[in-house]
Design a protein around this motif. Structure first.
Motif, PDB file in Angstrom:
ATOM      1  N   ILE A 143      21.609  13.632   2.906  1.00 51.28           N
ATOM      2  CA  ILE A 143      20.237  14.132   2.951  1.00 51.28           C
ATOM      3  C   ILE A 143      20.071  14.839   4.289  1.00 51.28           C
ATOM      4  O   ILE A 143      20.292  14.245   5.345  1.00 51.28           O
ATOM      5  CB  ILE A 143      19.196  13.010   2.820  1.00 51.28           C
ATOM      6  N   MET A 144      19.700  16.100   4.254  1.00 52.80           N
ATOM      7  CA  MET A 144      19.576  16.886   5.460  1.00 52.80           C
ATOM      8  C   MET A 144      18.179  16.718   6.072  1.00 52.80           C
ATOM      9  O   MET A 144      17.260  16.199   5.415  1.00 52.80           O
ATOM     10  CB  MET A 144      19.854  18.361   5.148  1.00 52.80           C
ATOM     11  N   PRO A 145      17.978  17.130   7.320  1.00 48.14           N
ATOM     12  CA  PRO A 145      16.677  16.953   7.983  1.00 48.14           C
ATOM     13  C   PRO A 145      15.499  17.590   7.247  1.00 48.14           C
ATOM     14  O   PRO A 145      14.357  17.165   7.450  1.00 48.14           O
ATOM     15  CB  PRO A 145      16.902  17.621   9.343  1.00 48.14           C
ATOM     16  N   ASP A 146      15.741  18.578   6.403  1.00 45.78           N
ATOM     17  CA  ASP A 146      14.637  19.197   5.651  1.00 45.78           C
ATOM     18  C   ASP A 146      14.483  18.556   4.271  1.00 45.78           C
ATOM     19  O   ASP A 146      13.787  19.105   3.401  1.00 45.78           O
ATOM     20  CB  ASP A 146      14.857  20.703   5.512  1.00 45.78           C
ATOM     21  N   ASP A 147      15.117  17.384   4.067  1.00 53.21           N
ATOM     22  CA  ASP A 147      15.069  16.616   2.820  1.00 53.21           C
ATOM     23  C   ASP A 147      15.851  17.257   1.674  1.00 53.21           C
ATOM     24  O   ASP A 147      15.800  16.768   0.542  1.00 53.21           O
ATOM     25  CB  ASP A 147      13.619  16.356   2.363  1.00 53.21           C
ATOM     26  N   ARG A 245      22.696   5.873  -5.566  1.00 57.37           N
ATOM     27  CA  ARG A 245      22.839   7.102  -4.788  1.00 57.37           C
ATOM     28  C   ARG A 245      22.054   8.240  -5.431  1.00 57.37           C
ATOM     29  O   ARG A 245      21.394   9.017  -4.738  1.00 57.37           O
ATOM     30  CB  ARG A 245      24.322   7.467  -4.658  1.00 57.37           C
ATOM     31  N   GLU A 246      22.097   8.305  -6.737  1.00 60.54           N
ATOM     32  CA  GLU A 246      21.362   9.358  -7.433  1.00 60.54           C
ATOM     33  C   GLU A 246      19.850   9.199  -7.258  1.00 60.54           C
ATOM     34  O   GLU A 246      19.123  10.187  -7.146  1.00 60.54           O
ATOM     35  CB  GLU A 246      21.737   9.347  -8.921  1.00 60.54           C
ATOM     36  N   TRP A 247      19.379   7.936  -7.244  1.00 61.74           N
ATOM     37  CA  TRP A 247      17.943   7.713  -7.020  1.00 61.74           C
ATOM     38  C   TRP A 247      17.530   8.237  -5.651  1.00 61.74           C
ATOM     39  O   TRP A 247      16.507   8.910  -5.521  1.00 61.74           O
ATOM     40  CB  TRP A 247      17.601   6.227  -7.145  1.00 61.74           C
ATOM     41  N   HIS A 248      18.327   7.936  -4.625  1.00 62.99           N
ATOM     42  CA  HIS A 248      17.986   8.378  -3.265  1.00 62.99           C
ATOM     43  C   HIS A 248      18.082   9.891  -3.122  1.00 62.99           C
ATOM     44  O   HIS A 248      17.306  10.499  -2.384  1.00 62.99           O
ATOM     45  CB  HIS A 248      18.863   7.661  -2.237  1.00 62.99           C
ATOM     46  N   ALA A 254      12.036   9.023   0.681  1.00 64.84           N
ATOM     47  CA  ALA A 254      11.857   7.570   0.669  1.00 64.84           C
ATOM     48  C   ALA A 254      12.383   6.977   1.961  1.00 64.84           C
ATOM     49  O   ALA A 254      13.516   7.250   2.368  1.00 64.84           O
ATOM     50  CB  ALA A 254      12.577   6.961  -0.536  1.00 64.84           C
ATOM     51  N   THR A 255      11.568   6.188   2.610  1.00 68.32           N
ATOM     52  CA  THR A 255      11.959   5.601   3.898  1.00 68.32           C
ATOM     53  C   THR A 255      12.604   4.231   3.741  1.00 68.32           C
ATOM     54  O   THR A 255      13.211   3.715   4.678  1.00 68.32           O
ATOM     55  CB  THR A 255      10.740   5.473   4.826  1.00 68.32           C
TER      56      THR A 255
END
Length: 291
Positions: A143-147, A245-248, A254-255
């Motif tokens: 996941i990159m900083p821009d989501d 992993r797919e959910w995230h 999501a934090t």
């Protein structure tokens, strides 16, 4: 008759002289060739020491010779250049930072000649920083900083993350590896499923301390996770961890992570099993592995 004997002796002496000379010359050439076999390593070690001890000027990465690309886009494709220092008349010291968690250390140094050839570094401390005691089983996700998310399907895809940062030069956060991930231990070729960053750190610490890299224990399947949106995911086989992993990936903002539902059974390295009733016991079990 006497003259004939003298000529014969002179001829024999000449033949002997040339034979000995040829032997000595061959020996010298052989010795020279043998010495040259190790000269590159020796010269590289000396040159690195000279670069280290010399006064250096920080230069832009664009100042690196074109030939360095074979290394920076090859073995170091999972890393980006932080600083480049030039030792005039000697070569370059390049500090790199990696986003590949399989390497023992994030930061390390590599050295190049003025022509751009990577120097053969025999320093064990520096080499160990780039050492990998396991390999990721692809695909893996970040996941990159821009989501946004980036999926790596092979080791050749590490450059995709580097490309993202080049296109987003103001980004200062590191990419987030999406768990769970499978890794293959280089020590014995076994595959382990790491469900969170704590398990990954434990393996890396075992690498540094030359201890058993296998997980202290694994979950006995099936297990169930409750996700931050209150949905549940049941994992009945190891391949099922990819559902987490797919959910995230689908919920990059999501934090919180999925919560493991207790009680669960765990299996230790020696084959024994135990029941873990809550998060406190689970953390205590993980802490016992670090002792």
């Amino acid at each position: 008759m006497k003259t004939s004997i003298q000529k014969e002796n002179i001829l024999k002496s000449s033949i002997l002289f040339f034979t000995i000379s040829a032997f000595i010359l061959s020996a010298l050439l052989f010795t020279s060739c043998s010495d040259n076999e190790g000269i590159e390593v020796n010269d590289d070690t000396v040159l690195i020491e000279k670069i280290e001890s010399a006064s250096k000027t920080e230069v832009d990465a664009t100042s690196l010779p074109v030939a360095t690309a074979s290394t920076l886009n090859g073995d170091l494709a999972d890393s980006f250049v932080e600083t480049v220092q030039l030792a005039n008349g000697l070569g370059f010291k390049v500090s790199v930072d990696t986003f590949n968690e399989s390497r023992e250390e994030e930061k390390s140094d590599v050295f190049f000649s003025l022509e751009g050839r990577q120097l053969n570094d025999t320093d064990e401390k520096r080499k160990r920083k780039r050492n990998k005691c396991f390999e990721f089983v692809f695909p893996i996700d970040f996941i990159m900083p821009d989501d946004s998310s980036i999926t790596l399907n092979s080791k050749d895809d590490w450059s995709l993350i580097k490309d993202w940062y080049e296109a987003n030069p103001d980004a200062d956060e590191r990419p987030e590896l999406v768990f769970p991930v499978d890794v293959t231990l280089k020590e014995d070729g076994s595959t382990q499923t790491l469900i969170d960053i704590d398990e990954l750190k434990t393996i890396k610490n075992s690498c540094k301390r030359s201890k058993d890299k296998r997980k202290c224990f694994k979950l006995v399947l099936p297990v169930t996770f409750t996700m931050p949106d209150a949905s549940t995911i049941e994992v009945t086989e190891r391949a099922g961890f990819k559902l987490l992993r797919e959910w995230h990936k689908a919920n990059p903002d999501a934090t919180e992570k999925g919560a493991l539902n207790f009680p669960v059974d765990v299996e230790y390295r020696d084959g024994t099993t135990a029941t873990v009733n809550d998060e406190t016991e689970y953390e205590a079990a993980k802490d016992s592995c670090r002792d």
